[in-house]
Design a protein around this motif. Structure first.
Motif, PDB file in Angstrom:
ATOM      1  N   GLU A 143     -10.142   2.129   5.838  1.00 37.06           N
ATOM      2  CA  GLU A 143      -9.480   0.963   5.244  1.00 37.06           C
ATOM      3  C   GLU A 143      -8.981   1.276   3.833  1.00 37.06           C
ATOM      4  O   GLU A 143      -7.845   0.938   3.471  1.00 37.06           O
ATOM      5  CB  GLU A 143     -10.444  -0.226   5.193  1.00 37.06           C
ATOM      6  N   LYS A 144      -9.812   1.952   3.033  1.00 34.79           N
ATOM      7  CA  LYS A 144      -9.394   2.326   1.679  1.00 34.79           C
ATOM      8  C   LYS A 144      -8.255   3.335   1.720  1.00 34.79           C
ATOM      9  O   LYS A 144      -7.323   3.274   0.912  1.00 34.79           O
ATOM     10  CB  LYS A 144     -10.580   2.896   0.895  1.00 34.79           C
ATOM     11  N   GLN A 145      -8.342   4.279   2.662  1.00 33.84           N
ATOM     12  CA  GLN A 145      -7.263   5.265   2.787  1.00 33.84           C
ATOM     13  C   GLN A 145      -5.928   4.575   3.017  1.00 33.84           C
ATOM     14  O   GLN A 145      -4.909   4.934   2.411  1.00 33.84           O
ATOM     15  CB  GLN A 145      -7.553   6.208   3.960  1.00 33.84           C
ATOM     16  N   GLN A 146      -5.933   3.592   3.912  1.00 33.72           N
ATOM     17  CA  GLN A 146      -4.694   2.900   4.249  1.00 33.72           C
ATOM     18  C   GLN A 146      -4.176   2.074   3.064  1.00 33.72           C
ATOM     19  O   GLN A 146      -2.969   1.978   2.842  1.00 33.72           O
ATOM     20  CB  GLN A 146      -4.912   2.014   5.474  1.00 33.72           C
ATOM     21  N   LYS A 147      -5.081   1.504   2.291  1.00 34.00           N
ATOM     22  CA  LYS A 147      -4.666   0.754   1.098  1.00 34.00           C
ATOM     23  C   LYS A 147      -4.040   1.692   0.061  1.00 34.00           C
ATOM     24  O   LYS A 147      -2.999   1.391  -0.522  1.00 34.00           O
ATOM     25  CB  LYS A 147      -5.868   0.024   0.486  1.00 34.00           C
ATOM     26  N   ILE A 148      -4.706   2.823  -0.164  1.00 30.09           N
ATOM     27  CA  ILE A 148      -4.183   3.800  -1.132  1.00 30.09           C
ATOM     28  C   ILE A 148      -2.817   4.308  -0.683  1.00 30.09           C
ATOM     29  O   ILE A 148      -1.873   4.392  -1.471  1.00 30.09           O
ATOM     30  CB  ILE A 148      -5.174   4.971  -1.289  1.00 30.09           C
ATOM     31  N   ALA A 149      -2.699   4.627   0.612  1.00 27.48           N
ATOM     32  CA  ALA A 149      -1.428   5.113   1.143  1.00 27.48           C
ATOM     33  C   ALA A 149      -0.342   4.059   1.006  1.00 27.48           C
ATOM     34  O   ALA A 149       0.813   4.371   0.709  1.00 27.48           O
ATOM     35  CB  ALA A 149      -1.592   5.527   2.600  1.00 27.48           C
ATOM     36  N   SER A 150      -0.715   2.798   1.196  1.00 28.81           N
ATOM     37  CA  SER A 150       0.263   1.709   1.089  1.00 28.81           C
ATOM     38  C   SER A 150       0.784   1.570  -0.342  1.00 28.81           C
ATOM     39  O   SER A 150       1.985   1.375  -0.560  1.00 28.81           O
ATOM     40  CB  SER A 150      -0.375   0.390   1.548  1.00 28.81           C
ATOM     41  N   ILE A 151      -0.127   1.701  -1.326  1.00 20.83           N
ATOM     42  CA  ILE A 151       0.271   1.605  -2.737  1.00 20.83           C
ATOM     43  C   ILE A 151       1.226   2.742  -3.095  1.00 20.83           C
ATOM     44  O   ILE A 151       2.302   2.528  -3.670  1.00 20.83           O
ATOM     45  CB  ILE A 151      -0.971   1.652  -3.652  1.00 20.83           C
ATOM     46  N   LEU A 152       0.841   3.958  -2.749  1.00 28.51           N
ATOM     47  CA  LEU A 152       1.656   5.122  -3.111  1.00 28.51           C
ATOM     48  C   LEU A 152       2.963   5.172  -2.313  1.00 28.51           C
ATOM     49  O   LEU A 152       3.994   5.606  -2.818  1.00 28.51           O
ATOM     50  CB  LEU A 152       0.854   6.401  -2.896  1.00 28.51           C
ATOM     51  N   SER A 153       2.905   4.681  -1.057  1.00 29.72           N
ATOM     52  CA  SER A 153       4.108   4.665  -0.226  1.00 29.72           C
ATOM     53  C   SER A 153       5.171   3.745  -0.797  1.00 29.72           C
ATOM     54  O   SER A 153       6.373   3.984  -0.604  1.00 29.72           O
ATOM     55  CB  SER A 153       3.767   4.223   1.200  1.00 29.72           C
ATOM     56  N   ALA A 154       4.736   2.692  -1.489  1.00 32.05           N
ATOM     57  CA  ALA A 154       5.708   1.768  -2.088  1.00 32.05           C
ATOM     58  C   ALA A 154       6.610   2.507  -3.072  1.00 32.05           C
ATOM     59  O   ALA A 154       7.817   2.247  -3.144  1.00 32.05           O
ATOM     60  CB  ALA A 154       4.974   0.620  -2.781  1.00 32.05           C
ATOM     61  N   TYR A 155       6.024   3.450  -3.817  1.00 32.97           N
ATOM     62  CA  TYR A 155       6.820   4.248  -4.758  1.00 32.97           C
ATOM     63  C   TYR A 155       7.760   5.190  -4.005  1.00 32.97           C
ATOM     64  O   TYR A 155       8.938   5.314  -4.340  1.00 32.97           O
ATOM     65  CB  TYR A 155       5.892   5.047  -5.681  1.00 32.97           C
ATOM     66  N   ASP A 156       7.231   5.845  -2.977  1.00 33.03           N
ATOM     67  CA  ASP A 156       8.067   6.783  -2.226  1.00 33.03           C
ATOM     68  C   ASP A 156       9.181   6.079  -1.463  1.00 33.03           C
ATOM     69  O   ASP A 156      10.269   6.631  -1.297  1.00 33.03           O
ATOM     70  CB  ASP A 156       7.210   7.617  -1.268  1.00 33.03           C
ATOM     71  N   ASP A 157       8.906   4.845  -0.995  1.00 31.72           N
ATOM     72  CA  ASP A 157       9.958   4.085  -0.313  1.00 31.72           C
ATOM     73  C   ASP A 157      11.094   3.749  -1.274  1.00 31.72           C
ATOM     74  O   ASP A 157      12.272   3.820  -0.913  1.00 31.72           O
ATOM     75  CB  ASP A 157       9.379   2.798   0.276  1.00 31.72           C
TER      76      ASP A 157
END
Length: 406
Positions: A143-157
């Motif tokens: 769950e934490k992995q997915q949250k972290i990925a979601s935060i960082l993905s927002a920048y990459d998107d």
């Protein structure tokens, strides 16, 4: 836990020999850009790394690893293959998330030990797979992995969307250039008489000229690798080599006193003349190497917007290619004196500049935004993975694209 417990390493992908598949070369991966999309096709003969959508490609050879050639595969489904110098990582069901796995591999937790493990002949050193397998990583819930990925993905998107905007603007401006200065369908062309020239039919009043009469090609400097610095400071600036032109990010810095005034401003146009001749860029900052030339307009006869797309034109690129010489390393400095072009009517040049200059300014602005986004993402990355910034209590809606892919 060990990295080998967290991720699948070089997972099995079954490809048929003799069949054509999409292929990823090392040069397709741009440091700092998260995704790589396979577009080239190649016949599979049994060699190379094999992978699927969502997998992580991790360059194991120097200097590709040090330069950050790490990417996540983003295709249209199916199986692919690529360079033998890729290690392939994939999430384990119930343990890890592919998107988080990319950021973990991009972080110093995996990257730095891999760099230190390199061995082999000079210039062809490779990271040790055994060392990578045994890297200790922090245990983080799915769950934490997915949250972290979601935060960082927002920048990459945002970076990816901005990159698409840059491409559209460049295509629009280039289309106008080709229409006016290649096909000669500029405003009012119907009323203009066309005459013969060494470059074919051109509008009357326009002339074929040598480019070096209007532009200086200022060669860069070489401070010496012993003077390279790995981190920015108040006394140094980025040092750009030909290989840095593709991603606009230099990992090398030199003391400003060694730059010898060979310094680029953001709106300067550069072209590579050694190694990979013909790369044309704008939006770079720092000192530049001897393999790069800065284009300095001698007077206001031609505009910077016109010059930029002239250098990108098929005509100039063909001249550079024709006069590129060398076996191991190509050199194209001789091409400069052979660069001719059609100098247009002054009014047409000004109208073009008034249309295209705002597009180029917008491109530079978006490039600055992307630089800030990358810097912010890279600051957040270690803090999120280490737990210094705890995401446990954050209400983050995890998108389907950020959920575990296995």
């Amino acid at each position: 836990m060990l990295f080998s417990e967290f991720a699948q390493i070089n997972p099995e992908v079954k490809l048929q020999k003799g069949r054509t598949y999409l292929f990823v070369e090392m040069e397709d991966i741009i440091p700092g850009k998260r995704y790589v999309s396979p577009v080239k096709k190649k016949v599979f003969n049994g060699g190379g790394a094999k992978f699927q959508d969502g997998d992580i490609l991790f360059a194991r050879i120097t200097p590709c690893l040090e330069n950050g050639k790490i990417a996540q595969v983003k295709g249209n489904g199916g199986d692919y293959f690529g360079s033998t110098e890729f290690l392939v990582f994939r999430a384990k069901e119930g343990i890890s998330d592919n998107n988080f796995l990319f950021y973990l591999c991009y972080s110093d937790i995996i990257k730095k030990p891999a760099e230190k493990s390199m061995s082999g002949a000079s210039g062809r050193q490779r990271a040790s797979l055994e060392t990578i397998k045994n890297i200790e990583i922090p245990e983080i819930s799915l769950e934490k992995q997915q949250k972290i990925a979601s935060i960082l993905s927002a920048y990459d998107d945002l970076i990816e969307n901005n990159t698409k905007r840059i491409k559209i603007l460049e295509q629009m401006a280039d289309a106008i250039y080709k229409e006016w200065f290649v096909k000669f369908r500029f405003p009012g062309y119907e009323k203009v008489k066309f005459i013969d020239s060494e470059l074919g039919k051109i509008p009357e009043g326009w002339e074929v000229k040598q480019l070096d009469k209007y532009v200086d090609f200022e060669r860069g400097t070489e401070p010496g690798s012993d003077n390279y610095e790995n981190f920015p400071s108040n006394n140094n600036i980025p040092f750009l080599r030909v290989g840095d032109l593709g991603n606009r990010n230099s990992e090398v810095f030199v003391n400003v006193l060694l730059a010898k005034d060979k310094i680029l401003n953001e709106d300067d146009i550069v072209v590579s003349m050694d190694g990979t001749p013909g790369i044309v860029k704008i939006g770079l900052l720092g000192c530049y190497s001897t393999g790069i030339r800065k284009l300095i307009i001698k007077n206001n006869t031609i505009k910077k917007s016109f010059l930029y797309f002239l250098m990108l034109s098929e005509h100039i690129q063909n001249i550079i290619k024709a006069y590129s010489k060398g076996t191991t390393i190509l050199h194209a400095g001789e091409s400069i004196k052979h660069m001719n072009f059609v100098l247009p009517d002054k009014l047409i040049m000004e109208i073009f500049d008034n249309m295209v200059s705002p597009m180029m300014k917008e491109i530079l602005l978006i490039q600055r935004q992307n630089k800030i986004l990358r810097q912010t993402r890279d600051i957040l990355l270690p803090k999120l993975i280490s737990g210094e910034l705890d995401v446990s209590d954050l209400e983050i809606k995890v998108r389907e694209t950020d959920k575990e892919k296995v």
